[in-house]
Design an enzyme around this catalytic site. Structure first.
Site, PDB file in Angstrom:
ATOM      1  CG  ASP A 166      -3.456  -4.179   5.005  1.00 27.25           C
ATOM      2  OD1 ASP A 166      -2.551  -3.329   5.289  1.00 27.25           O
ATOM      3  OD2 ASP A 166      -4.602  -3.950   4.621  1.00 27.25           O
ATOM      4  CD  GLU A 167      -5.576  -5.637   1.346  1.00 28.00           C
ATOM      5  OE1 GLU A 167      -6.900  -6.179   1.409  1.00 28.00           O
ATOM      6  OE2 GLU A 167      -5.340  -4.613   1.058  1.00 28.00           O
ATOM      7  CB  VAL A 168       2.529  -7.846   1.766  1.00 30.65           C
ATOM      8  CG1 VAL A 168       3.895  -7.594   1.126  1.00 30.65           C
ATOM      9  CG2 VAL A 168       2.410  -7.135   2.887  1.00 30.65           C
ATOM     10  CG  HIS A 216      -1.890  -1.036   1.136  1.00 29.34           C
ATOM     11  ND1 HIS A 216      -3.118  -0.692   0.544  1.00 29.34           N
ATOM     12  CD2 HIS A 216      -2.177  -2.166   1.597  1.00 29.34           C
ATOM     13  CE1 HIS A 216      -3.841  -1.887   0.526  1.00 29.34           C
ATOM     14  NE2 HIS A 216      -3.211  -2.723   1.235  1.00 29.34           N
TER      15      HIS A 216
END
Lengths: 425, 425
Positions: free
Chosen positions: B369-371, B309
């Site tokens: 998060d969400e790597v 992100h």
């Protein structure tokens, strides 16, 4: 973008405009190659309007800078690509609150009406500029260089507000000694930018050298006779900045009401304000005004006028004012602060200790004007005090005694007071 | 004055209302003598609406307090005479910024529509009240007593927000452990006041004992995907206070844009914001948000999500993100923060040192998060680093390495971070 005139440029209607010869400009306006001023003051407004009419596209800056050289060459500006930036040599850089927020504010003021963009992808929707009547390298920004460090302090009587502004090929250049001068230059730059019929923003090739004619350029608001909401004060500060005013003289309390909410003496506003909750200025309110002003290079000088003009003080501080007499009995009305009681000076000392913490400016206005002697004359205790002090029947001596005893007390901030000239007799 | 319903009292439309069982209330609503709750959760909304319909004149408070006892006895209130006051026994007194300004603010919120008065002489124009259906001694104020001192700090996870509120004959009484609880009680009081058809303000005889069900009642705003002007954030904080929310989770930066203007790394917003001047939050802006929130008992928890992100970060901090490869050549696009470079951790350390000064809350949200591993997998340097570290092909180990190395650096504020649960695998 000017806030005082249309882009045709001949009418000035500023919030505080009085005459074309402003507090900031010098009597002789010089625009080399365009106008040779006669120096006759009554013709200044003609010269001023002529100046605007003779330079196509040139925009009126208010107040008139000390020296302006404008050219017919004009540059289109693309708001989307335009930025205010710190010069590499600048003594202040990003993180300088005064200029960080000024850059943001002056972007909006310069490009009035420029629609907010939502995403970066709209960047390329701006029409490309062209045309041989334009300068070759439109400014994509204004580079601001401040010579002296200092961003966290307050403006004062010695602040340097001079600046030089150059708009030519390449980025614009603004150089100032202090951040306060940089603010004045940003104001001038924003007034130079205008929109043409095609809605494109333009700025003409321009050179400005400027400094104030007067170091103290103040506006007074009386919030005692008529309470002003915080928002009205903040808007006034905005308008003052547009005209390069630098002192907000806050006539905060007087006879009619006492809206300042003193933490030390809460009863002053509880009893003396028009309403103890709605018509007051909390310390938080005051701090907000001071910071709003600081970010615009404006000092806040509060006025707490004594010993007269204090009717509202008496409501919350019993025993402070002189009881007036009708014959040998108290009439029920009150006069100026009672100068015969030590408690009056103790109260003033404590109050002004607080006020000097809340208001950071080097000066506090202590009034001292229009002291009506009739109530003092009617009061037998005052008469005894007069005799004891050897003042005879000269009530000016009693007034002087009060004036001298109060401000010369250390906590009454000897040396950082202002008084009305009427108190100096 | 309630901001969520008409005075008939059956419809709740709050900005953040979700279900009648709020973050603040307990499942069982008890109003002695009126309703005996069944405790069945699906019927809670019926109970809630019934409660409102069964008590004539009683006003709905949102969120429902832990315990409310309301009576049909009602008192007319005269705004002109009404004041919020500090109790004599209160540990905080005038000069407490949080409550000084809250008293002023809640006066307007309680007496919505009450016209500003101009002079004290209008005081006696208010019609006298009467009628046998009213309580005998209408409250002329609300006396607020706070048991524990403390006005200058920030609310935190351990802040006490409980309060007791009593409206009966004589002045109303609000007692709270801390100023934060007093704020909640003022909100409740303001919602209890209503106007009848004759425009008179009323409050019913009421007793409230209240404390939050959840200590963390947050709202997230994402200012990266869509930039929000400062005014919109401040209004949101106002609305949060109306619903007794206490955490503003500021998702300030993300892939699409980086509006936070870092004094240490100015290029992050210069290059990563939608616009470097208009679509940014200066440190002054951030401080204004934090103070606006503090005065409403709201914490500001910023989120700076890494290592994913972070597309917008890469624009202003070259070398920070991992270059993605297409075969053996860089594709021109970038992935998460490059976990193989020491410079990445040095940058993070410096940035978060600044962030921890600008944001005073005990917590900073570090995301995690969400790597997406595909870019890391494509990059030959990352592959070499993986081999060197003995991670094999398990990119979760590389992610954990980054997560553990960053926050456990002291300057990354070990112990005061929050991460998405997905990073905890």
């Amino acid at each position: 973008m000017t806030r005082f005139q249309g882009s045709t440029g001949s009418v000035f209607i500023g919030p505080f405009r009085e005459t074309p010869q402003s507090l900031w400009e010098v009597p002789l306006v010089s625009s080399p190659g365009k106008i040779s001023s006669s120096g006759v003051s009554f013709c200044l407004s003609c010269v001023f309007l002529l100046l605007l009419r003779c330079v196509p596209g040139a925009q009126g800056v208010w107040p008139m800078p000390q020296r302006v050289v404008q050219s017919e060459v004009r540059y289109p500006l693309s708001p989307h690509d335009f930025t205010f930036q710190y010069g590499k040599e600048s003594a202040v850089q990003q993180g300088c609150a005064v200029l960080d927020v000024a850059f943001k504010r002056y972007f909006s003021l310069t490009f009035t009406g420029y629609a907010n963009v939502r995403t970066g992808t709209e960047k390329h929707k701006v029409s490309p500029y062209g045309g041989h009547r334009f300068g070759t390298a439109p400014p994509t920004g204004l580079v601001v260089t401040v010579k002296e460090p200092g961003c966290d302090g307050y403006p004062d009587l010695d602040s340097k507000e001079n600046y030089n502004l150059t708009v030519a090929d390449g980025p614009g250049v603004l150089i100032a000694d202090s951040v306060w001068g940089a603010l004045r230059g940003l104001e001038t730059f924003s007034q130079l930018v205008y929109q043409d019929d095609d809605n494109t923003y333009y700025v003409n090739k321009t050179e400005v050298q400027d400094y104030p004619r007067f170091q103290y350029r103040g506006l007074l608001l009386d919030t005692s006779r008529h309470y002003l909401p915080l928002s009205a004060i903040l808007k006034t500060l905005d308008a003052m900045a547009y005209s390069k005013f630098n002192v907000f003289h806050w006539h905060i309390v007087d006879d009619p009401s006492f809206p300042y909410q003193s933490p030390t003496f809460p009863e002053l506003s509880n009893k003396g304000a028009y309403h103890p909750q709605t018509h007051i200025y909390t310390v938080t309110d005051v701090k907000r005004v001071i910071e709003h002003a600081r970010l615009r290079g404006i000092r806040v000088v509060p006025e707490f006028d004594t010993p007269g003009h204090t009717q509202s003080w008496g409501k919350g501080q019993l025993g402070l004012l002189t009881p007036c007499y009708k014959g040998s009995v108290p009439s029920g009305s009150f006069g100026p602060v009672n100068p015969a009681l030590n408690s009056s000076y103790q109260f003033m000392s404590t109050l002004f200790k607080e006020v000097s913490v809340v208001f950071p400016d080097s000066y506090i206005h202590l009034g001292g004007d229009e002291v009506d002697f009739t109530c003092w004359q009617s009061n037998p205790d005052i008469q005894i005090f007069m005799a004891k002090m050897g003042f005879g029947t000269d009530y000016r001596k009693l007034e002087s005694y009060y004036i001298e005893k109060c401000p010369r007390t250390r906590s009454c901030m000897c040396g950082r007071v202002i008084q009305h000239s009427t108190s100096m007799r």
